[in-house]
Every structure is written in C-alpha cells, then in structure tokens.
Design a protein around this motif. Structure first.
Motif, PDB file in Angstrom:
ATOM      1  N   ALA A 159       0.839  -1.207   0.000  1.00  0.00           N
ATOM      2  CA  ALA A 159       0.000   0.000   0.000  1.00  0.00           C
ATOM      3  C   ALA A 159       0.871   1.252   0.000  1.00  0.00           C
ATOM      4  O   ALA A 159       0.602   2.211  -0.742  1.00  0.00           O
ATOM      5  CB  ALA A 159      -0.930  -0.009   1.208  1.00  0.00           C
ATOM      6  N   GLN A 160       1.919   1.261   0.813  1.00  0.00           N
ATOM      7  CA  GLN A 160       2.842   2.400   0.828  1.00  0.00           C
ATOM      8  C   GLN A 160       3.515   2.569  -0.526  1.00  0.00           C
ATOM      9  O   GLN A 160       3.682   3.683  -1.024  1.00  0.00           O
ATOM     10  CB  GLN A 160       3.889   2.199   1.919  1.00  0.00           C
ATOM     11  N   ALA A 161       3.910   1.438  -1.139  1.00  0.00           N
ATOM     12  CA  ALA A 161       4.569   1.490  -2.440  1.00  0.00           C
ATOM     13  C   ALA A 161       3.626   2.045  -3.514  1.00  0.00           C
ATOM     14  O   ALA A 161       4.065   2.805  -4.396  1.00  0.00           O
ATOM     15  CB  ALA A 161       5.055   0.099  -2.842  1.00  0.00           C
ATOM     16  N   CYS A 162       2.355   1.676  -3.462  1.00  0.00           N
ATOM     17  CA  CYS A 162       1.394   2.179  -4.449  1.00  0.00           C
ATOM     18  C   CYS A 162       1.288   3.700  -4.379  1.00  0.00           C
ATOM     19  O   CYS A 162       1.275   4.386  -5.423  1.00  0.00           O
ATOM     20  CB  CYS A 162       0.026   1.545  -4.225  1.00  0.00           C
ATOM     21  N   HIS A 163       1.201   4.237  -3.183  1.00  0.00           N
ATOM     22  CA  HIS A 163       1.149   5.687  -3.007  1.00  0.00           C
ATOM     23  C   HIS A 163       2.430   6.320  -3.556  1.00  0.00           C
ATOM     24  O   HIS A 163       2.386   7.314  -4.294  1.00  0.00           O
ATOM     25  CB  HIS A 163       0.989   5.998  -1.520  1.00  0.00           C
ATOM     26  N   PHE A 164       3.570   5.724  -3.229  1.00  0.00           N
ATOM     27  CA  PHE A 164       4.853   6.232  -3.703  1.00  0.00           C
ATOM     28  C   PHE A 164       4.907   6.231  -5.234  1.00  0.00           C
ATOM     29  O   PHE A 164       5.360   7.202  -5.853  1.00  0.00           O
ATOM     30  CB  PHE A 164       5.981   5.371  -3.131  1.00  0.00           C
ATOM     31  N   LEU A 165       4.442   5.161  -5.853  1.00  0.00           N
ATOM     32  CA  LEU A 165       4.502   5.062  -7.311  1.00  0.00           C
ATOM     33  C   LEU A 165       3.578   6.068  -7.998  1.00  0.00           C
ATOM     34  O   LEU A 165       3.940   6.654  -9.020  1.00  0.00           O
ATOM     35  CB  LEU A 165       4.154   3.640  -7.756  1.00  0.00           C
ATOM     36  N   LEU A 166       2.399   6.259  -7.452  1.00  0.00           N
ATOM     37  CA  LEU A 166       1.498   7.253  -8.041  1.00  0.00           C
ATOM     38  C   LEU A 166       2.113   8.652  -8.018  1.00  0.00           C
ATOM     39  O   LEU A 166       1.866   9.465  -8.913  1.00  0.00           O
ATOM     40  CB  LEU A 166       0.160   7.247  -7.309  1.00  0.00           C
ATOM     41  N   ARG A 188      15.960   2.406  -6.794  1.00  0.00           N
ATOM     42  CA  ARG A 188      16.594   3.622  -7.306  1.00  0.00           C
ATOM     43  C   ARG A 188      15.664   4.822  -7.211  1.00  0.00           C
ATOM     44  O   ARG A 188      16.121   5.963  -7.078  1.00  0.00           O
ATOM     45  CB  ARG A 188      17.065   3.417  -8.744  1.00  0.00           C
ATOM     46  N   LEU A 189      14.366   4.584  -7.277  1.00  0.00           N
ATOM     47  CA  LEU A 189      13.404   5.683  -7.117  1.00  0.00           C
ATOM     48  C   LEU A 189      13.336   6.170  -5.669  1.00  0.00           C
ATOM     49  O   LEU A 189      12.890   7.285  -5.412  1.00  0.00           O
ATOM     50  CB  LEU A 189      12.014   5.247  -7.576  1.00  0.00           C
ATOM     51  N   GLY A 190      13.740   5.289  -4.733  1.00  0.00           N
ATOM     52  CA  GLY A 190      13.776   5.717  -3.333  1.00  0.00           C
ATOM     53  C   GLY A 190      12.842   4.995  -2.393  1.00  0.00           C
ATOM     54  O   GLY A 190      12.598   5.462  -1.279  1.00  0.00           O
ATOM     55  N   TRP A 191      12.318   3.814  -2.803  1.00  0.00           N
ATOM     56  CA  TRP A 191      11.405   3.085  -1.908  1.00  0.00           C
ATOM     57  C   TRP A 191      11.924   1.677  -1.664  1.00  0.00           C
ATOM     58  O   TRP A 191      12.450   1.019  -2.573  1.00  0.00           O
ATOM     59  CB  TRP A 191      10.014   2.981  -2.515  1.00  0.00           C
ATOM     60  N   LYS A 192      11.754   1.179  -0.438  1.00  0.00           N
ATOM     61  CA  LYS A 192      12.029  -0.223  -0.139  1.00  0.00           C
ATOM     62  C   LYS A 192      11.086  -0.701   0.952  1.00  0.00           C
ATOM     63  O   LYS A 192      10.603   0.092   1.772  1.00  0.00           O
ATOM     64  CB  LYS A 192      13.482  -0.430   0.281  1.00  0.00           C
ATOM     65  N   ALA A 193      10.817  -2.004   0.955  1.00  0.00           N
ATOM     66  CA  ALA A 193       9.926  -2.600   1.949  1.00  0.00           C
ATOM     67  C   ALA A 193      10.554  -2.515   3.330  1.00  0.00           C
ATOM     68  O   ALA A 193      11.776  -2.546   3.480  1.00  0.00           O
ATOM     69  CB  ALA A 193       9.637  -4.060   1.584  1.00  0.00           C
ATOM     70  N   SER A 194       9.703  -2.435   4.367  1.00  0.00           N
ATOM     71  CA  SER A 194      10.217  -2.217   5.720  1.00  0.00           C
ATOM     72  C   SER A 194       9.770  -3.265   6.736  1.00  0.00           C
ATOM     73  O   SER A 194      10.204  -3.217   7.889  1.00  0.00           O
ATOM     74  CB  SER A 194       9.792  -0.830   6.221  1.00  0.00           C
ATOM     75  N   THR A 195       8.912  -4.217   6.348  1.00  0.00           N
ATOM     76  CA  THR A 195       8.387  -5.186   7.307  1.00  0.00           C
ATOM     77  C   THR A 195       9.156  -6.499   7.243  1.00  0.00           C
ATOM     78  O   THR A 195       9.053  -7.221   6.253  1.00  0.00           O
ATOM     79  CB  THR A 195       6.894  -5.470   7.046  1.00  0.00           C
ATOM     80  N   PRO A 196       9.940  -6.850   8.282  1.00  0.00           N
ATOM     81  CA  PRO A 196      10.620  -8.155   8.294  1.00  0.00           C
ATOM     82  C   PRO A 196       9.602  -9.285   8.258  1.00  0.00           C
ATOM     83  O   PRO A 196       8.530  -9.185   8.866  1.00  0.00           O
ATOM     84  CB  PRO A 196      11.393  -8.138   9.620  1.00  0.00           C
TER      85      PRO A 196
END
Length: 318
Positions: free
Chosen positions: A224-231, A289-297
């Motif tokens: 969900a966080q990634a979707c917001h970031f991509l938009l 490279r765009l600046g996002w990565k997953a954060s939940t182990p």
C-alpha cells in the motif's frame, strides 16, 4: 510535465477495497489524510458488468483509480478453474480501464502479479523478462489476464497520453487474507494448517510439494505504501516490480510459521503435489533507485498476521 503528489482531496477509487490489497490501500490512504475515498463491494458493483461499471464511473467521476479488484486463489483453485481466472479478470480489467478513459480519469494504477513472468525466468526476475518464456501451468489463466492488463495500460498511454501505470507485487500476505485451506495462497494456508494442528495436538502436519521451491513475500501494508509512492513518483510504460528482493524456501517458511504458531510436531511433505515455479524472487532495483524499499521483516509480519487471524477466529469461530 513533472508528476505532482496526489492531493489529499482527490477522489480516489480503490477497486476491490474489501480485499487483502484493497483494505490495506484504504487503511493507508485514510491514514494519510485522504478524505474522498470511494469504494464499492462486489454486491454493490459487479465489475464484470460493463453497463454497471460505466454507470458507476459516470456517477462518481474519480480522479485516481487503483485496480486492486481481481479473482485470486492458490495453486489448486487456479488449476481447477482456469476459465474463471482468465475470463473474470479480463472483464474486470477491461471494464475498469475502458470506463476510466471514457470518464477522464487522470491517474490509474493497475496491480498485476509476479506470476506474469516465465516459469524459468532468470532470478531475481527483472521487468524485461515479461513474455520471454512459458508461464507456470497452474496459474496460466490468471497470468495471461494480468499480462493483458499490462498491455492495455501501455496502449492507453500511447493512444491517449494518460499517466496510467502498472506494478507487479511479490506474493502478498497480511491482515484480511484468505485463510481457506484449499483456495488460499501458501502463507495463509500454512498459518491455518499449523494453527489447527496445534489446537488439535496433531503429531504431524502435511504440506504440499517438496518444500524446496523458493518464494518472496511482501506484507500488504508495504505494498500500500509502495502504491502511493509510485502514483507520486513513477510514470513509465513498463511495469515495475514491488517486493523485498529476498526469498526463502517453502520448508523454511513452514518452520517459521510453525514457530510463530507454537506448533512442535513433525512437518511432512506430500511430494505428489506440485511445487509450482521452482523459484520466484523479484529484482526490485528500479523501485529502489526511485527511493522506496519494503520495511516489514517477514518474521514480524507473519507474527502480526497470525495475531490478526487468531482475533478473527475469536470473533467468528470456525
């Protein structure tokens, strides 16, 4: 023209807002202050129905659409009912995209799946592996539908110049998942199987396949966080992978789930059942490279998912 962040008052339609992905998207955007969210249940709006979908878009006129609505299931469901997974998903996608273009929707995010890639793609899987080899047979219908959605996004961009994009998430899990023993994906199925085995004090649990297949898992709240970031940050024809970039064997996953649940019996493997794709882990360098990565182990995500599942069992015992 450079992308601008989606304004908090944008009318954002989350298709499939009650599902695993859609409910996570709703939580995320509501938590970020978006106050004009739009959602319809499948009983309120059948997205396979073109007339009903057209009327909905005419009435609501969304500014942004995230397509999280899909018919989904695990290996058994896909293998046993391939026609539904192809036909239903094609109709949902075509109706959403055609109606969005006709209604003048400015931004659209189409969510696919890592199953679009060839069964024996080089690992980690890059986006340009698409259409370079044969698909995994057990979910071919679903994969072909998603590939058609990617192609339609690219066609809309070329013909209409709209900022429509597509993202391919790794295998998802989290609160709101489907925990059916036969129609769910591997992680929720394992959670339920080990939970019931612990409750019944069973001396062993039998899992499908050899346990040697390798998979990557992404928490749905990270998606969900990634979707917001991509938009806000992505505007290209090519689909983009969303994942963690790391994987583990199904046997390792089974032991992780057993530990979280507290099950201490034997784990057996039914090698007559299919493993599916031997390995599936996404190359996420473009997104990084765009600046996002997953954060939940993964261990923390599985623990939280199990706690959610237990809470639901308490509210609705099976």
């Amino acid at each position: 023209m450079a992308l601008q962040p989606i304004p908090r008052d944008a009318r954002l339609y989350i298709a499939g807002h009650r599902g695993l992905v859609g409910s996570a998207l709703w939580r995320h955007f509501a938590g970020c202050g978006f106050h004009n969210l739009v959602g319809r249940t499948s009983t309120e709006l059948d997205l396979r129905d073109q007339v009903a979908t057209t009327a909905f878009f005419t009435e609501t006129r969304p500014d942004v659409v995230i397509a999280a609505a899909a018919k989904v299931g695990g290996i058994a469901a896909n293998a046993n009912r391939p026609t539904e997974y192809l036909s239903d998903n094609l109709r949902i996608q075509v109706n959403l995209l055609d109606c969005a273009v006709a209604a003048g929707v400015e931004r659209f995010l189409f969510l696919g799946s890592s199953c679009i890639y060839p069964k024996y793609a080089d690992q980690p899987i890059r986006e340009d592996a698409l259409l370079t080899g044969a698909l995994e047979e057990t979910n071919e219908g679903y994969a072909i539908a998603k590939i058609a959605g990617i192609a339609q996004i690219a066609a809309i961009r070329r013909q209409h110049g709209l900022r429509y994009i597509s993202a391919m998430p790794a295998s998802l899990y989290g609160p709101g998942d489907n925990f059916h023993l036969h129609n769910s994906h591997v992680l929720p199925a394992l959670i339920r199987r080990f939970h019931e085995a612990a409750r019944e004090d069973s001396d062993h649990v039998t899992c499908w396949g050899t346990g040697k297949a390798r998979r990557e898992f992404l928490h749905v709240d990270d998606l969900a966080q990634a979707c917001h970031f991509l938009l806000d940050n992505y505007d290209e024809d090519q689909p983009i992978n969303v994942g963690t970039g790391s994987d583990l064997t199904i046997a390792e996953l089974a032991h992780l789930v057993a530990g979280v649940v507290g099950y201490r019996g034997e784990i057996r493997w039914d090698t007559d059942k299919p493993d599916g794709t031997p390995r599936k882990v996404l190359d996420v360098q473009r997104l990084s490279r765009l600046g996002w990565k997953a954060s939940t182990p993964l261990d923390q995500g599985v623990q939280a998912t199990y706690e959610w599942y237990r809470a639901q069992q308490g509210a609705h015992p099976t």
